[in-house]
Design a protein around this motif. Structure first.
Motif, PDB file in Angstrom:
ATOM      1  N   VAL A  91       0.809  -1.145  -0.013  1.00 55.68           N
ATOM      2  CA  VAL A  91      -0.113   0.127  -0.039  1.00 55.68           C
ATOM      3  C   VAL A  91       0.932   1.309  -0.192  1.00 55.68           C
ATOM      4  CG1 VAL A  91      -1.869   1.248   1.377  1.00 55.68           C
ATOM      5  CG2 VAL A  91      -1.880  -1.023   1.295  1.00 55.68           C
ATOM      6  N   PHE A  92       1.989   1.339   0.753  1.00 57.73           N
ATOM      7  CA  PHE A  92       2.807   2.546   0.793  1.00 57.73           C
ATOM      8  C   PHE A  92       3.401   2.794  -0.568  1.00 57.73           C
ATOM      9  CE2 PHE A  92       6.962   4.330   1.653  1.00 57.73           C
ATOM     10  CZ  PHE A  92       6.439   5.138   2.476  1.00 57.73           C
ATOM     11  N   SER A  93       3.932   1.623  -1.349  1.00 58.59           N
ATOM     12  CA  SER A  93       4.332   1.833  -2.618  1.00 58.59           C
ATOM     13  C   SER A  93       3.328   2.391  -3.655  1.00 58.59           C
ATOM     14  CB  SER A  93       5.171   0.704  -3.203  1.00 58.59           C
ATOM     15  OG  SER A  93       3.947  -0.396  -3.385  1.00 58.59           O
ATOM     16  N   LEU A  94       2.072   1.960  -3.516  1.00 58.08           N
ATOM     17  CA  LEU A  94       1.257   2.367  -4.437  1.00 58.08           C
ATOM     18  C   LEU A  94       0.861   3.848  -4.074  1.00 58.08           C
ATOM     19  CD1 LEU A  94      -1.220  -0.559  -4.686  1.00 58.08           C
ATOM     20  CD2 LEU A  94       0.269   0.067  -6.245  1.00 58.08           C
ATOM     21  N   CYS A  95       1.046   4.361  -2.963  1.00 60.66           N
ATOM     22  CA  CYS A  95       0.771   5.748  -2.516  1.00 60.66           C
ATOM     23  C   CYS A  95       2.025   6.636  -2.840  1.00 60.66           C
ATOM     24  CB  CYS A  95       0.485   5.974  -1.062  1.00 60.66           C
ATOM     25  SG  CYS A  95      -1.256   4.891  -0.687  1.00 60.66           S
ATOM     26  N   PHE A  96       3.318   6.274  -3.586  1.00 63.60           N
ATOM     27  CA  PHE A  96       4.143   6.902  -3.667  1.00 63.60           C
ATOM     28  C   PHE A  96       3.874   8.489  -4.382  1.00 63.60           C
ATOM     29  CE2 PHE A  96       8.473   4.910  -3.968  1.00 63.60           C
ATOM     30  CZ  PHE A  96       8.293   4.289  -2.769  1.00 63.60           C
ATOM     31  N   PRO A  97       2.782   8.617  -5.091  1.00 59.17           N
ATOM     32  CA  PRO A  97       2.578   9.996  -5.728  1.00 59.17           C
ATOM     33  C   PRO A  97       2.174  10.833  -4.755  1.00 59.17           C
ATOM     34  CG  PRO A  97       1.877   8.134  -7.398  1.00 59.17           C
ATOM     35  CD  PRO A  97       2.267   7.667  -5.913  1.00 59.17           C
ATOM     36  N   ILE A  98       1.379  10.485  -3.790  1.00 61.01           N
ATOM     37  CA  ILE A  98       0.807  11.179  -2.808  1.00 61.01           C
ATOM     38  C   ILE A  98       1.900  11.674  -1.667  1.00 61.01           C
ATOM     39  CG2 ILE A  98      -1.019  11.370  -0.843  1.00 61.01           C
ATOM     40  CD1 ILE A  98      -2.093  11.463  -3.575  1.00 61.01           C
ATOM     41  N   ILE A  99       2.627  10.576  -1.427  1.00 62.50           N
ATOM     42  CA  ILE A  99       3.941  10.779  -0.470  1.00 62.50           C
ATOM     43  C   ILE A  99       4.627  11.807  -0.902  1.00 62.50           C
ATOM     44  CG2 ILE A  99       5.649   9.345   0.658  1.00 62.50           C
ATOM     45  CD1 ILE A  99       3.979   6.609   0.676  1.00 62.50           C
ATOM     46  N   PHE A 100       4.994  11.686  -2.181  1.00 63.71           N
ATOM     47  CA  PHE A 100       5.949  12.516  -2.772  1.00 63.71           C
ATOM     48  C   PHE A 100       5.606  13.968  -2.743  1.00 63.71           C
ATOM     49  CE2 PHE A 100       8.488   8.687  -3.736  1.00 63.71           C
ATOM     50  CZ  PHE A 100       9.628   9.042  -3.055  1.00 63.71           C
ATOM     51  N   LEU A 101       4.238  13.919  -3.078  1.00 63.71           N
ATOM     52  CA  LEU A 101       3.385  15.308  -3.258  1.00 63.71           C
ATOM     53  C   LEU A 101       3.560  16.056  -1.758  1.00 63.71           C
ATOM     54  CD1 LEU A 101       1.570  17.431  -4.454  1.00 63.71           C
ATOM     55  CD2 LEU A 101      -0.125  15.975  -3.710  1.00 63.71           C
ATOM     56  N   PHE A 102       3.336  15.274  -0.760  1.00 59.89           N
ATOM     57  CA  PHE A 102       3.469  16.067   0.453  1.00 59.89           C
ATOM     58  C   PHE A 102       4.685  16.015   1.056  1.00 59.89           C
ATOM     59  CE2 PHE A 102      -0.950  15.148   0.233  1.00 59.89           C
ATOM     60  CZ  PHE A 102      -1.602  16.443   0.652  1.00 59.89           C
ATOM     61  N   GLY A 103       5.774  15.317   0.586  1.00 61.65           N
ATOM     62  CA  GLY A 103       7.147  15.432   0.810  1.00 61.65           C
ATOM     63  C   GLY A 103       7.359  14.817   2.280  1.00 61.65           C
ATOM     64  N   PHE A 104       6.727  13.634   2.316  1.00 56.83           N
ATOM     65  CA  PHE A 104       7.106  12.849   3.645  1.00 56.83           C
ATOM     66  C   PHE A 104       8.286  11.917   3.761  1.00 56.83           C
ATOM     67  CE2 PHE A 104       1.903  12.268   3.843  1.00 56.83           C
ATOM     68  CZ  PHE A 104       2.002  13.515   4.455  1.00 56.83           C
ATOM     69  N   LEU A 105       9.077  11.974   2.533  1.00 57.24           N
ATOM     70  CA  LEU A 105      10.084  11.184   2.387  1.00 57.24           C
ATOM     71  C   LEU A 105      11.438  12.208   2.206  1.00 57.24           C
ATOM     72  CD1 LEU A 105       9.288   7.774   0.703  1.00 57.24           C
ATOM     73  CD2 LEU A 105       9.719   8.059   3.085  1.00 57.24           C
ATOM     74  N   PRO A 106      12.525  12.109   2.925  1.00 61.91           N
ATOM     75  CA  PRO A 106      13.646  13.092   2.666  1.00 61.91           C
ATOM     76  C   PRO A 106      14.086  12.670   1.527  1.00 61.91           C
ATOM     77  CG  PRO A 106      14.305  11.471   4.436  1.00 61.91           C
ATOM     78  CD  PRO A 106      12.886  11.192   4.161  1.00 61.91           C
ATOM     79  N   GLN A 107      15.205  13.674   1.068  1.00 61.31           N
ATOM     80  CA  GLN A 107      16.279  12.952  -0.068  1.00 61.31           C
ATOM     81  C   GLN A 107      17.252  11.780   0.351  1.00 61.31           C
ATOM     82  OE1 GLN A 107      17.927  16.773  -0.985  1.00 61.31           O
ATOM     83  NE2 GLN A 107      19.637  16.633   0.533  1.00 61.31           N
ATOM     84  N   VAL A 108      17.769  11.324  -0.192  1.00 63.08           N
ATOM     85  CA  VAL A 108      18.642   9.906  -0.137  1.00 63.08           C
ATOM     86  C   VAL A 108      19.565  10.224   0.992  1.00 63.08           C
ATOM     87  CG1 VAL A 108      19.789   8.097  -1.050  1.00 63.08           C
ATOM     88  CG2 VAL A 108      18.207   9.120  -2.310  1.00 63.08           C
ATOM     89  N   ASN A 109      20.437  11.394   0.905  1.00 61.99           N
ATOM     90  CA  ASN A 109      21.591  11.335   1.883  1.00 61.99           C
ATOM     91  C   ASN A 109      21.183  11.663   3.297  1.00 61.99           C
ATOM     92  OD1 ASN A 109      20.459  13.783   1.144  1.00 61.99           O
ATOM     93  ND2 ASN A 109      22.723  14.500   1.233  1.00 61.99           N
TER      94      ASN A 109
END
Length: 1581
Positions: free
Chosen positions: A481-499
């Protein structure tokens, strides 16, 4: 506003959902179509898996490889500049003429080669096939089929690359060929010669380094073919590589081009050749302006940009003929780039860099391209794997393919700016976020599914929760479910950049699993985690062996005792080390900075101490563990330890800090335990060490090194004994690993942050042993899990406090209309807000208010160092700016840049004292990530504590503006004003009880996101006073006084210079000054004025030698008399003539800098400031003799200007005192010794402040907000008082995250936005303004700085110094010497015990300075008047105006500022004299003699040669030292006073000296120098 919202929706919201694709109306149709078809291809291609499943990954890898390779090669082509331009065609309509075009090989068959063509004008009119050259992001125009046919023509094109393949072997680059006019029947000559070669072999080093492109001018036959009688052939234009700049009115992007220039000589040759061609032409008609320059590189200036991207180079003779006819009609030159595919084969590219950047993102390095291709292939493979295994059905297959396409598309054209991007502009790291997270989720889904369906996993229960295969399958479904919600997750910026994610993950693992400290960078987090894993692996083997060994009822295996000793010693060592070890090998800086060396010494001292302490602790722990005390005394020992830890922790970390707070329990109006400085209006000394500070330090020491190690060792022993009684071989390995990891985590946590351990320990003991014992596993496991849980609960508590304080309706501050609308809408979502708070506490994410309103959202996870840009302030001074910039504009003259040095000095003071002050409880309770605000009269700084270790603290300081905005001033008032006088209770004012707060005050203090921790925190700093120079020089009389002091200072420095004899013997100087010896000589320069020159002769209308001597001859004679070897100083003597010439020169330089308008105030101040900063412009031929030796300017005139300003300042306090030459001379000498007078842009200014110079003076030119004024800045070293404000750390994290989202992602550029308006309950403006630029606007941001407890003198007096091998050796030797002397004194009947006790006295004085400097040895004995030259106050000294301990030498740049300063060799020799203390102490009693570091140092040029110094009798005759402190001391008759006639042995304001023949006697405090052996010889004799 509407367009901005539409842009945010398009580039922000929609692009975040699709991974970067959106339709940009500002781009060309080709670019938008390419993006659309690329997105559709990536989205639809996974649906073909059932047909071509095995081909999918290979096709994606090949597709990305091709795109990345072409993109990389095209950017390389733009960098190298293979630009080609078509020549002008002949104006004829002969259809029979067929021009031979170039082939791909570049060969030609003509007889006349052409190597270069004329430059094309950037202002040529564009046809329909061209795109505007002004903007690369503008829409590209379509071109007709005729243009396409014309584009295929290349017979009139010529290569203009600097080292293109066509010019590699021409051999005519330096010999221009005269242009030839072809006959009507002849064909036009081709323009290329020679075979093609590799471009890398054709570029010289200079061209490659500068990325030189072709420089081309073009002629446009805009006047029509009817006005021309013949065809114009291409001419050659040699282009020099180094040329002068030429302006060019072409709008280009700053990110793509480098300015290129053409020498005027080239233009003159071109003009000459154009004239020789014949025919009528004009610059505007031919399309060429001599002052314009064609830009090179990506855009190519006037190069044509069309929708045709790659065009194969092939054409037929018929096409060439048609194109020739069209050229006749339009006569428009064409430009393109040559894209070399193979040697001899190239493609024609009609594109530029900006259009290519709009099409595809650029990867600058090969490794980035390879990594992008690998990621794209991995996304395809893992996505194919999950789809093939049937994890997605129905519509979710389409959704998953959309996620795959967004991840792959972001590698080609990413979302910029992303919702999680911490910076403006293009962020190349954020490009990899989507594919990396996608790969990570896919791998976890696959692994969880694989393990969940296997039978190897045995279920286990922990605290009532069963962990089995079903649990892993549930986690797998959540990840799907988390992977399917990637567009919404990245829209709100819930995940930081890789470093950031990597750093945060490793930091959380290291802190919560292994008990590590916070980290400062991704590499630091990797280093810390690997260090912890290595230690855990080292002790794991001992633990496993001990568990498998047999345990008796009262027996502990030796292996387990070894394990306990190693674990405690290694945990202690890890707690003492910083997470960033780079300080040990930091590179040397150009400017000498004492801080890195100081930090390295602190680290080395820590390592040396750990070498002894770790061994000692391991042995003691081994002995205690082997004694079976933790088994034999159970369970009573456990309860005793728990109670003891709870009581000591409560008293240490709750009771004492509350009693020391400014408002204890927010009920009392004053602290119960007050420091000595609390009642002082102005602090004059360092903070005094109080009894409760000593108690706090000792309680912490007992807690860290005795109680908690005993608690942990007791738990480890009990756990190991329990495991050994229940042998389970498969489970023993895991239990042994847990015991090792848990023991290390608990020990390191208790060593580093003991303030929160007592709460966790007491809760664990009460909850699991009395409340719910059925849930208890083992005490070690309970304590370990609760320590992790409580760290999250503390974060949750801080978040809830921040949110409730921020949205409290009775103190809400609406900064905008949106705040008023959002406030009521946020009320129904309180439950959701609580869920967000729990979620954010679990994942260490900040809660940030949306646009500063009452609506909160969760941001992405952040480490303790929650800002991601390593932004540090770079001070602008003369060392990093051009000389022309310094003289003309002076860019570093703004107040913020100049005032940043005070925050840098404050950082150095905190580096010295912060860790010790925290351990003494002067900042209250503290923990990792806490934020404090230091507030004083003009300094306001945010201090963020990042890493807390055992004896070290890493922090960062951010300084705010001195004169902040209105909002900042309101918040500063809120934190500085007291509430003790508040008498309100609801709506009335009944008053309050004595020493208690009123009801309103107590209620209000509880609803703040900050609290006052201390009101009188003392730090070393500088008091700043600024006086308006205009008011001090307004009238002529004041300016006359300044000029008089200016002249006298010049005379002083002339007579003091050691090069005076050389100057007087210089023939050039004598020849230039010979006219001044004439009785009728007069210098009537217009700059001299009767109103400001005291020696102005109005009868001669100028300055004459007679008038000069009438005023200044007496001063010259006196200064000359103070020399060691006086010269003749009569009226016509060379010395007087030299002084006259230099004084005339100095005043004329001031007049020149003032534009010969010294009579006016503004020009006078401008000239004075120019001379003050060293801008001397000698324009008169009569003054050029000064260039015979530049020291005449640097060592005489320049110091004279600066010293005159200081004397003019002193004139207001004592106007008549300097009339006496003796007083004036001593004042100048004293100022020279204890003060630095320099311009603030000079690097010596910064060095002096960092070296703790006692006083500094500067003349500042302030130009801001329309003001143009000059200020005299005076700095005096003193102790400053600060208010320490502890801010809720979640408030800082949340407000910073909100500002980042608002400015970067939502693109709010409003400088008066509502989110930065003042909010006193949260200090919103001060916190937001301390963000990194351009989000905030701090005037100084320090690098991450580590403070060590060993540098704190007062803490050393409590705990003692480090136990290192060197200190142990020193103590042993001194103890043996003291014992030997004591025995000798006891055996000697005439011995004096007091004398024998002094044997080690000098060592104790030098190594253990007193904690209370006013009670030092030197001040305990009544003393007559002494001459004390105060050296610079180093930060190592506890207190004291005279700083008697360990003087810190100034940098050599400061030592050589004047001739009166000592040389470096003397300083080093004086520091080596401490070894004589012990020898002297054998003969002198400590009650009869006191040692001090206050030294009166003679100037370097006063000392005799070393050969004479080696003679004891000569040394005795050269120095005057008195060892007696009073007439009653018995040694005064022995040593008496040494006097020396006619010689100034010591400099200082208190030295009273007569003329050259007078005897000078100086009495000073004792400092052993080269004459000490003589004293001992006299004593023995």
């Amino acid at each position: 506003m509407g367009s901005q919202a539409l842009q945010i929706l398009r580039q922000g919201v929609w692009a975040s959902l699709t991974g970067g694709w959106y339709v940009d109306p500002h781009q060309s149709t080709f670019s938008n179509c390419f993006h659309l078809y690329l997105w559709i291809f990536l989205l639809a291609f996974p649906f073909l898996l059932l047909v071509v499943a095995g081909v999918y990954c290979a096709v994606i890898a090949a597709f990305f490889t091709a795109i990345k390779a072409v993109n990389f090669r095209l950017h390389a082509m733009f960098d190298l500049g293979e630009i080609v331009e078509k020549r002008q065609a002949s104006f004829t309509t002969d259809p029979n003429r067929v021009e031979e075009g170039e082939e791909g090989s570049g060969a030609h068959d003509g007889s006349q080669p052409y190597s270069e063509s004329l430059f094309e004008d950037s202002s040529d009119e564009d046809d329909g096939s061209d795109m505007s050259a002004g903007s690369s992001l503008g829409s590209q125009r379509r071109f007709s089929s005729d243009d396409e046919d014309d584009d295929e023509d290349d017979d009139s094109s010529s290569s203009t690359s600097c080292y293109s393949p066509d010019l590699a072997n021409t051999g005519i680059a330096s010999q221009p060929v005269p242009p030839q006019l072809p006959s009507p029947g002849e064909g036009e000559e081709p323009d290329t010669v020679g075979p093609s070669h590799s471009r890398s072999a054709q570029r010289s080093a200079s061209i490659a380094s500068a990325k030189t492109h072709a420089r081309v001018l073009s002629m446009d036959g805009a006047g029509g073919g009817s006005n021309n009688t013949g065809a114009l052939a291409s001419t050659m234009l040699p282009l020099p590589l180094s040329s002068t700049p030429a302006p060019r009115p072409l709008t280009i992007s700053k990110s793509d081009l480098e300015a290129r220039t053409v020498h005027s000589e080239g233009f003159s040759r071109a003009h000459h050749r154009l004239d020789s061609l014949g025919g009528s032409w004009a610059g505007n008609q031919m399309g060429w302006r001599a002052g314009e320059l064609l830009e090179e590189g990506a855009v190519g200036g006037g190069e044509e940009r069309t929708d045709s991207f790659l065009i194969f180079h092939h054409e037929s003779p018929h096409e060439s003929q048609e194109n020739t006819l069209m050229i006749e009609e339009k006569a428009k030159p064409k430009q393109y780039y040559r894209f070399w595919v193979l040697p001899g084969k190239w493609l024609r590219v009609r594109y530029d860099r900006l259009a290519l950047l709009a099409l595809l993102d650029r990867n600058r390095r090969v490794g980035e391209n390879v990594f992008a291709v690998v990621l794209a292939s991995l996304v395809a493979f893992l996505g194919f794997l999950l789809l093939l295994q049937g994890f997605f059905r129905d519509i979710w297959v389409f959704q998953f393919c959309l996620v795959i396409a967004s991840c792959q598309y972001s590698l080609l054209k990413s979302v910029q700016p992303d919702a999680a991007s911490p910076m403006h502009g293009h962020n190349w790291i954020i490009v990899y976020s989507r594919p990396v997270y996608f790969c990570l989720c896919c791998v976890l889904i696959w692994v969880f599914d694989l393990v969940g369906h296997s039978d190897s996993m045995r279920p286990f229960t922990l605290y009532g929760v069963t962990f089995s295969a079903h649990f892993l399958l549930c986690a797998r479904d959540m990840l799907i479910v988390f992977s399917l919600c990637f567009p919404i997750i990245f829209l709100f910026g819930f995940l930081p950049q890789v470093n950031t994610f990597l750093m945060c993950l490793l930091e959380q693992v290291d802190m919560h699993i292994f008990g590590g400290t916070a980290t400062t960078s991704p590499m630091s987090s990797v280093y810390s985690l690997l260090r912890s894993i290595l230690v855990a692996a080292l002790v794991y083997g001992f633990c496993l062996g001990a568990i498998n060994a047999p345990w008796g009822e009262a027996h502990v295996p030796v292996l387990f005792s070894v394990f306990c000793g190693l674990l405690l010693a290694l945990s202690y060592h890890l707690s003492r080390q910083s997470s960033d070890p780079t300080i040990l090998w930091s590179p040397p800086l150009e400017i000498k900075d004492p801080l890195p060396e100081k930090l390295r010494n602190s680290v080395k001292e820590t390592l040396h101490s750990d070498l002894v302490m770790c061994l000692l602790m391991a042995i003691i722990t081994f002995a205690i563990s082997a004694s079976t005390v933790f088994i034999a005394l159970q369970p009573a020992l456990s309860y005793v330890l728990y109670i003891l830890a709870g009581v000591v922790g409560f008293c240490t970390h709750y009771l004492l800090p509350q009693l020391r707070k400014q408002l204890p329990w927010f009920c009392l109006a004053h602290p119960v335990l007050r420091s000595r400085e609390y009642s002082q209006f102005e602090v004059r000394d360092a903070a005094q060490l109080m009894w409760f500070e000593k108690l706090y330090a000792w309680l912490q020491c007992v807690e860290k090194y005795f109680i908690y190690p005993a608690v942990v060792l007791n738990s480890l022993t009990t756990e190991a004994h329990t495991v050994s009684q229940n042998p389970d071989k498969p489970g023993a390995y895991g239990r042994a690993l847990f015991i090792s990891v848990a023991g290390m985590k608990l020990l390191r946590s208790s060593f580093c942050i003991p303030s929160q351990q007592y709460v966790t320990l007491c809760f664990t003991a009460l909850f699991f042993q009395f409340d719910y014992p059925r849930f208890s596993q083992t005490f070690l496991l309970d304590y370990y899990c609760m320590s992790i849980l409580f760290s999250k609960l503390w974060d949750l508590l801080y978040k809830l406090r921040f949110v409730l304080t921020y949205i409290a309706p009775w103190q809400i501050t609406w900064g905008s209309a949106f705040h008023a609308v959002a406030q009521p809408f946020a009320v129904p979502h309180s439950a959701m807000l609580f869920v967000q708070a729990v979620f954010s506490a679990l994942f260490s994410t900040p809660l940030n208010p949306v646009l500063g309103s009452a609506v909160f959202v969760t941001s992405y996870t952040r480490p303790v160092k929650f800002w991601e840009r390593d932004y540090n302030t770079k001070r602008v001074d003369h060392s990093n700016t051009r000389l022309a910039t310094q003289l003309d504009r002076n860019p570093g003259a703004d107040d913020n840049n100049l005032n940043s040095i005070f925050y840098e000095h404050l950082t150095r003071s905190l580096q010295h004292s912060l860790c010790g002050d925290l351990l003494l409880g002067r900042w209250g309770n503290y923990s990792t990530g806490d934020c404090f605000i230091l507030a004083s009269d003009y300094l306001n700084a945010l201090v963020h504590i990042i890493e807390i270790g055992n004896g070290l603290v890493t922090f960062q300081l951010r300084g705010l503006e001195f004169r902040g905005t209105y909002c900042q001033q309101r918040e500063v008032e809120a934190i500085t004003e007291g509430v003790e006088e508040d008498e309100g209770c609801c709506c009335c004012e009944p008053g309050h009880l004595p020493h208690m707060l009123s009801f309103n005050a107590a209620f209000g203090q509880r609803w703040l996101a900050w609290e006052v921790a201390a009101t009188k925190y003392v730090l070393e700093g500088y008091s700043i006073s600024d006086n308006n120079a205009a008011s001090m020089l307004q009238v002529f009389d004041l300016r006359k006084i300044l000029i008089t002091y200016y002249v006298k200072s010049i005379i002083y420095y002339v007579t003091r210079s050691p090069k005076l004899e050389e100057w007087l013997a210089n023939e050039t100087v004598q020849e230039a000054l010979r006219p001044c010896l004439s009785p009728s000589y007069v210098d009537s320069d217009p700059t001299f004025n009767l109103n400001i020159d005291e020696d102005y002769d109005h009868r001669a209308s100028g300055i004459t030698p007679s008038s000069f001597c009438l005023v200044y001859l007496e001063w010259i004679k006196y200064c000359n008399s103070r020399r060691q070897t006086p010269f003749e100083s009569e009226k016509d003597s060379p010395l007087v003539t030299l002084c006259f010439g230099l004084c005339i020169l100095g005043r004329r330089a001031l007049g020149t800098a003032s534009h010969s308008m010294s009579a006016s105030l503004e020009p006078f101040l401008y000239g004075l400031h120019a001379l003050f900063k060293g801008d001397f412009r000698i324009t008169s031929p009569r003054d050029e003799w000064v260039f015979a030796d530049m020291d005449l300017l640097n060592r005489v005139v320049a110091p004279g200007v600066r010293m005159s300003l200081k004397l003019h300042q002193d004139h207001f306090t004592s106007p008549d005192e300097y009339e006496d030459p003796v007083v004036l001379y001593d004042a100048i000498t004293a100022n020279e010794d204890k003060m630095l007078i320099s311009h603030e842009g000079d690097p010596v200014w910064r060095s002096a402040i960092l070296a703790n110079m006692p006083s500094l003076l500067a003349l500042r030119h302030v130009m801001d907000d329309g003001s143009d004024e000059y200020k005299i800045i005076m700095l005096n070293k003193r102790f400053l008082s600060f208010r320490v404000i502890k801010v809720n750390r979640e408030c800082v994290r949340g407000l910073w995250a909100g500002q980042q989202q608002e400015l970067v992602f939502l693109r709010n550029r409003n400088p008066e936005r509502g989110s930065i308006q003042n909010a006193k309950q949260a200090l919103r403006n001060m916190i937001n303004s301390s963000c990194d630029q351009p989000i905030g606007y701090p005037i100084y941001v320090s690098p991450l700085t580590t403070s060590y407890a060993g540098a704190h003198v007062q803490l050393r007096s409590v705990w003692g110094g480090p136990i290192s091998p060197h200190n142990i050796y020193t103590w042993f030797i001194s103890s043996w010497d003291r014992l030997q002397k004591g025995c000798g004194a006891g055996c000697n009947s005439g011995g004096n015990i007091e004398d024998s006790d002094c044997g080690g006295g000098s060592t104790s004085i030098s190594n253990n300075p007193a904690a209370h400097p006013p009670q030092n040895t030197a001040s305990s004995i009544p003393q007559p008047h002494h001459t004390i030259v105060q050296t610079s106050m180093g930060t190592d000294n506890p207190v004291g105006p005279s700083w008697p301990l360990h003087p810190q030498p100034l940098p050599l740049a400061l030592l050589s500022q004047s001739e009166g300063r000592m040389d470096a060799g003397l300083v080093s020799s004086l520091h080596r004299t401490s070894s004589i203390h012990g020898l002297l102490g054998q003969h002198l009693s400590s009650s009869q003699l006191s040692f001090s570091s206050s030294v009166a140092l003679p100037p370097a040029d006063r000392f005799c040669p070393s050969s004479l110094q080696d003679n004891p009798s000569h040394r005795a005759s050269q120095r005057g030292l008195s060892l007696g402190h009073g007439s009653g001391l018995p040694y005064e008759a022995l040593y008496s006073k040494w006097s020396l006639s006619g010689r100034k042995g010591f400099n200082g304001p208190a030295v009273m000296e007569g003329d050259g023949s007078a005897s000078q006697s100086i009495r000073t405090q004792v400092r052993m120098h080269a004459s000490l052996p003589d004293l001992l010889i006299h004593k023995i004799s």
